[in-house]
Design an enzyme around this catalytic site. Structure first.
Site, PDB file in Angstrom:
ATOM      1  N   GLU A  94       0.851  -1.304   0.010  1.00 44.80           N
ATOM      2  CA  GLU A  94      -0.090   0.053  -0.093  1.00 44.80           C
ATOM      3  C   GLU A  94       0.718   1.231  -0.207  1.00 44.80           C
ATOM      4  OE1 GLU A  94      -4.127  -1.113   2.015  1.00 44.80           O
ATOM      5  OE2 GLU A  94      -2.564  -0.733   3.433  1.00 44.80           O
ATOM      6  N   CYS A 107       3.568   8.978   0.362  1.00 41.35           N
ATOM      7  CA  CYS A 107       4.267   8.178   1.549  1.00 41.35           C
ATOM      8  C   CYS A 107       4.248   6.646   0.875  1.00 41.35           C
ATOM      9  CB  CYS A 107       2.994   8.134   2.795  1.00 41.35           C
ATOM     10  SG  CYS A 107       3.795   7.078   4.035  1.00 41.35           S
ATOM     11  N   CYS A 114       7.067  -6.482   7.226  1.00 39.49           N
ATOM     12  CA  CYS A 114       8.100  -5.982   7.678  1.00 39.49           C
ATOM     13  C   CYS A 114       8.705  -6.915   8.792  1.00 39.49           C
ATOM     14  CB  CYS A 114       8.038  -4.705   8.587  1.00 39.49           C
ATOM     15  SG  CYS A 114       9.345  -4.091   9.515  1.00 39.49           S
ATOM     16  N   CYS A 118       7.225  -4.430  15.689  1.00 36.81           N
ATOM     17  CA  CYS A 118       6.692  -3.402  16.583  1.00 36.81           C
ATOM     18  C   CYS A 118       5.538  -3.825  17.044  1.00 36.81           C
ATOM     19  CB  CYS A 118       6.895  -2.004  16.107  1.00 36.81           C
ATOM     20  SG  CYS A 118       8.689  -1.828  15.374  1.00 36.81           S
ATOM     21  N   CYS A 121       2.239  -1.914  15.406  1.00 38.96           N
ATOM     22  CA  CYS A 121       2.067  -1.625  13.948  1.00 38.96           C
ATOM     23  C   CYS A 121       1.478  -2.782  13.346  1.00 38.96           C
ATOM     24  CB  CYS A 121       3.675  -1.290  13.623  1.00 38.96           C
ATOM     25  SG  CYS A 121       3.748  -1.156  11.777  1.00 38.96           S
ATOM     26  N   GLU A 165      10.927  -1.507   6.463  1.00 36.15           N
ATOM     27  CA  GLU A 165      11.995  -0.765   7.078  1.00 36.15           C
ATOM     28  C   GLU A 165      13.157  -0.373   6.226  1.00 36.15           C
ATOM     29  OE1 GLU A 165      12.889   1.028   9.738  1.00 36.15           O
ATOM     30  OE2 GLU A 165      14.860   1.208   8.910  1.00 36.15           O
ATOM     31  N   SER A 196      12.208   7.353   7.133  1.00 32.19           N
ATOM     32  CA  SER A 196      11.723   7.089   8.640  1.00 32.19           C
ATOM     33  C   SER A 196      12.362   5.585   8.775  1.00 32.19           C
ATOM     34  CB  SER A 196      10.366   6.884   8.816  1.00 32.19           C
ATOM     35  OG  SER A 196       9.887   6.501   9.914  1.00 32.19           O
ATOM     36  N   SER A 219      11.813   6.567  14.810  1.00 31.23           N
ATOM     37  CA  SER A 219      10.723   6.263  15.311  1.00 31.23           C
ATOM     38  C   SER A 219      11.247   5.924  16.843  1.00 31.23           C
ATOM     39  CB  SER A 219      10.013   5.034  14.717  1.00 31.23           C
ATOM     40  OG  SER A 219       9.750   5.427  13.356  1.00 31.23           O
ATOM     41  N   HIS A 221       9.320   6.693  20.143  1.00 28.39           N
ATOM     42  CA  HIS A 221       8.128   6.112  20.782  1.00 28.39           C
ATOM     43  C   HIS A 221       8.385   5.652  22.442  1.00 28.39           C
ATOM     44  CE1 HIS A 221       6.480   6.032  17.048  1.00 28.39           C
ATOM     45  NE2 HIS A 221       6.892   4.886  16.581  1.00 28.39           N
ATOM     46  N   ASN A 295      -2.557   5.235  16.130  1.00 32.02           N
ATOM     47  CA  ASN A 295      -3.670   4.652  15.384  1.00 32.02           C
ATOM     48  C   ASN A 295      -3.824   3.310  15.909  1.00 32.02           C
ATOM     49  OD1 ASN A 295      -4.091   6.666  13.302  1.00 32.02           O
ATOM     50  ND2 ASN A 295      -2.121   6.244  12.698  1.00 32.02           N
ATOM     51  N   CYS A 338      -0.320   6.268   9.903  1.00 26.02           N
ATOM     52  CA  CYS A 338       0.966   5.500  10.276  1.00 26.02           C
ATOM     53  C   CYS A 338       0.684   4.093  10.935  1.00 26.02           C
ATOM     54  CB  CYS A 338       1.719   6.206  11.362  1.00 26.02           C
ATOM     55  SG  CYS A 338       2.217   8.016  10.833  1.00 26.02           S
TER      56      CYS A 338
HETATM   57  N1  SAH Z   1       9.651   0.884   9.627  1.00 25.56           N
HETATM   58  C1  SAH Z   1       9.682   2.348   9.557  1.00 25.56           C
HETATM   59  C2  SAH Z   1       8.928   3.171   8.602  1.00 25.56           C
HETATM   60  C3  SAH Z   1       7.444   2.599   8.499  1.00 25.56           C
HETATM   61  S1  SAH Z   1       6.690   2.904   9.789  1.00 25.56           S
HETATM   62  C4  SAH Z   1       9.881   3.042  10.870  1.00 25.56           C
HETATM   63  O1  SAH Z   1       9.473   2.113  11.859  1.00 25.56           O
HETATM   64  O2  SAH Z   1       9.972   3.981  11.185  1.00 25.56           O
HETATM   65  C5  SAH Z   1       6.045   4.607   9.688  1.00 25.56           C
HETATM   66  C6  SAH Z   1       5.850   5.414  11.182  1.00 25.56           C
HETATM   67  O3  SAH Z   1       4.624   4.896  11.590  1.00 25.56           O
HETATM   68  C7  SAH Z   1       6.877   5.031  11.995  1.00 25.56           C
HETATM   69  O4  SAH Z   1       7.160   6.254  12.993  1.00 25.56           O
HETATM   70  C8  SAH Z   1       6.174   3.974  13.061  1.00 25.56           C
HETATM   71  O5  SAH Z   1       6.691   3.889  14.369  1.00 25.56           O
HETATM   72  C9  SAH Z   1       4.766   4.480  12.982  1.00 25.56           C
HETATM   73  N2  SAH Z   1       3.778   3.862  13.421  1.00 25.56           N
HETATM   74  C10 SAH Z   1       3.621   2.351  13.333  1.00 25.56           C
HETATM   75  N3  SAH Z   1       2.526   1.839  13.940  1.00 25.56           N
HETATM   76  C11 SAH Z   1       1.695   2.764  14.152  1.00 25.56           C
HETATM   77  C12 SAH Z   1       0.529   3.109  14.944  1.00 25.56           C
HETATM   78  N4  SAH Z   1      -0.420   2.111  14.996  1.00 25.56           N
HETATM   79  N5  SAH Z   1       0.020   4.393  15.143  1.00 25.56           N
HETATM   80  C13 SAH Z   1       0.841   5.531  14.996  1.00 25.56           C
HETATM   81  N6  SAH Z   1       2.129   5.409  14.396  1.00 25.56           N
HETATM   82  C14 SAH Z   1       2.474   4.004  14.147  1.00 25.56           C
HETATM   83 FE1  SF4 Z   2       8.168  -2.305  10.902  1.00 31.01          FE
HETATM   84 FE2  SF4 Z   2       8.174   0.055  11.278  1.00 31.01          FE
HETATM   85 FE3  SF4 Z   2       6.223  -1.125  11.642  1.00 31.01          FE
HETATM   86 FE4  SF4 Z   2       8.467  -1.191  13.391  1.00 31.01          FE
HETATM   87  S1  SF4 Z   2       6.928   0.620  12.844  1.00 31.01           S
HETATM   88  S2  SF4 Z   2       7.084  -3.164  12.336  1.00 31.01           S
HETATM   89  S3  SF4 Z   2       9.820  -0.977  11.776  1.00 31.01           S
HETATM   90  S4  SF4 Z   2       7.105  -0.988   9.553  1.00 31.01           S
END
Ligand code: SAH
Ligand code: SF4
Length: 349
Positions: A94, A107, A114, A118, A121, A165, A196, A219, A221, A295, A338
């Site tokens: 997507e 984006c 991935c 995390c 996510c 990533e 990112s 990222s 957090h 989110n 995100c």
């Molecule tokens: N893998 C990379 C880029 C993709 S994720 C990374 O982790 O940075 C893009 C962004 O969305 C990152 O900052 C991630 O931490 C954030 N993200 C992931 N799940 C999320 C959620 N449920 N709510 C808000 N941000 C989230």
């Molecule tokens: Fe992968 Fe980024 Fe999602 Fe973490 S936040 S699982 S590194 S896409």
């Protein structure tokens, strides 16, 4: 028939090499590069300054587009558009286009799935499938650029914040960036691109060595290893001390302010005490914190912080003079926010 060459996977030099191996003059490669990335054509017949024979050979031996848009969703406010693409091997990714007052931002994804898992996510929950090729990364951008062009507009920014990533698919990501910033083609300013990362310290150092002006978003957090280990498992491999040292190094090499992403998760990382820990961690670093209300994703028990807790957290950062913005969340109604991107097609509502 031998495999066709995917044109978007070639660097400008590789394209030259191909044309020369066909007995064509090298300047033909510049012309084709311009058609691909400046004129955004998706049909060889539109390359009107090429001899017919060359156009035919290109059509026989190469492919211009590899991805099929399967499904498009536009948010209720019309400002966010999410596209589900099928790749050549029927995997799906997507990508999202976001319209702001002045910016038009794509984006885009760098991997199918991935590997980092995390806990908050959606992409992370579906596991890793494969890396995208440079062409597949670029093609997402071209898709939106073409769409905007038809409306008399231009794409202004690219963020590598979709699925996957980017620093775990370093070579392909870097080649895609070089293609997008190439002056003979798409010519996007490096400062208009942001990567990112989940915090792969060696990747951040490698990026610093490129001497690039692209933006880095980390990222974060969580500001303690104890909590970050739980939310972002790769923190055990690259704990905060290593990550922050790499970030300081990136700033020293590039002079660019780093963004730290901080998704506010109810009762997990959103207390005023944790805001103070964050301020302490970032002390002395030229940076900016993006606060994002989490989110919610179906696979995860974590909930967004309520407004009161968000504002209290932000007030504490403000008091400690940590530059920050509370990001207006975009496209959550079409799960384009995100961390909400995923591989499978969404069920029809
Ligand atoms: N893998 C990379 C880029 C993709 S994720 C990374 O982790 O940075 C893009 C962004 O969305 C990152 O900052 C991630 O931490 C954030 N993200 C992931 N799940 C999320 C959620 N449920 N709510 C808000 N941000 C989230
Ligand atoms: Fe992968 Fe980024 Fe999602 Fe973490 S936040 S699982 S590194 S896409």
């Amino acid at each position: 028939m031998p495999n066709k060459i995917l044109l978007l996977d070639l660097t400008c030099d590789q394209l030259k090499g191909l044309l020369v191996s066909w007995g064509e003059p090298a300047y033909r490669a510049n012309q084709i590069w311009g058609w691909l990335y400046r004129s955004l054509v998706s049909d060889f017949q539109e390359m009107t300054n090429l001899p017919k024979g060359l156009r035919e050979r290109l059509a026989e031996a190469t492919i211009l587009r590899t991805m099929q848009p399967l499904e498009e969703k536009v948010s209720a406010d019309g400002l966010t558009r999410k596209v589900l693409f099928a790749l050549r091997d029927d995997q799906t990714i997507e990508s999202v286009l976001m319209l702001y007052e002045k910016r038009r931002t794509a984006c885009i994804s760098t991997q199918v799935g991935c590997a980092f898992g995390c806990v908050f996510c959606a992409t992370g929950q579906s596991g890793f499938v494969r890396n995208l090729t440079p062409g597949e990364i670029v093609e997402q951008v071209l898709y939106f650029a073409h769409l905007l062009k038809a409306e008399g507009e231009r794409l202004t920014n690219v963020v590598l914040m979709g699925m996957g990533e980017p620093l775990a698919n370093y070579e392909a990501t870097w080649q895609a960036i070089e293609t997008l910033t190439h002056e003979g083609g798409f010519n996007l300013g490096a400062r208009r691109i942001t990567i990112s990362t989940v915090g792969l310290a060696p990747g951040i150092r490698r990026l610093a060595r490129e001497g690039t002006q692209i933006g880095l978003a980390v990222s974060l957090h969580a500001s303690t290893d104890e909590l970050r280990d739980k939310l972002i498992p790769i923190n055990r491999r690259y704990p905060l001390a290593q990550l922050m040292a790499a970030c300081r190094h990136y700033f020293e090499r590039t002079g660019r302010r780093i963004s730290f992403e901080y998704a506010l998760i109810n009762e997990i990382n959103d207390s005023p005490e944790q805001a103070r820990q964050l301020a302490h961690l970032l002390d002395g670093l030229f940076c900016h914190v993006n606060l994002i209300p989490l989110n919610p994703v179906p696979e995860s028990p974590y909930q967004p912080s309520p407004r009161g807790r968000i504002l209290a957290f932000q007030a504490e950062l403000n008091r400690l003079k940590v530059p920050n913005t509370l990001r207006v969340e975009r496209g959550a109604d079409i799960r384009a926010g995100c961390g909400q991107l995923r591989c499978q097609r969404m069920p029809k509502e």
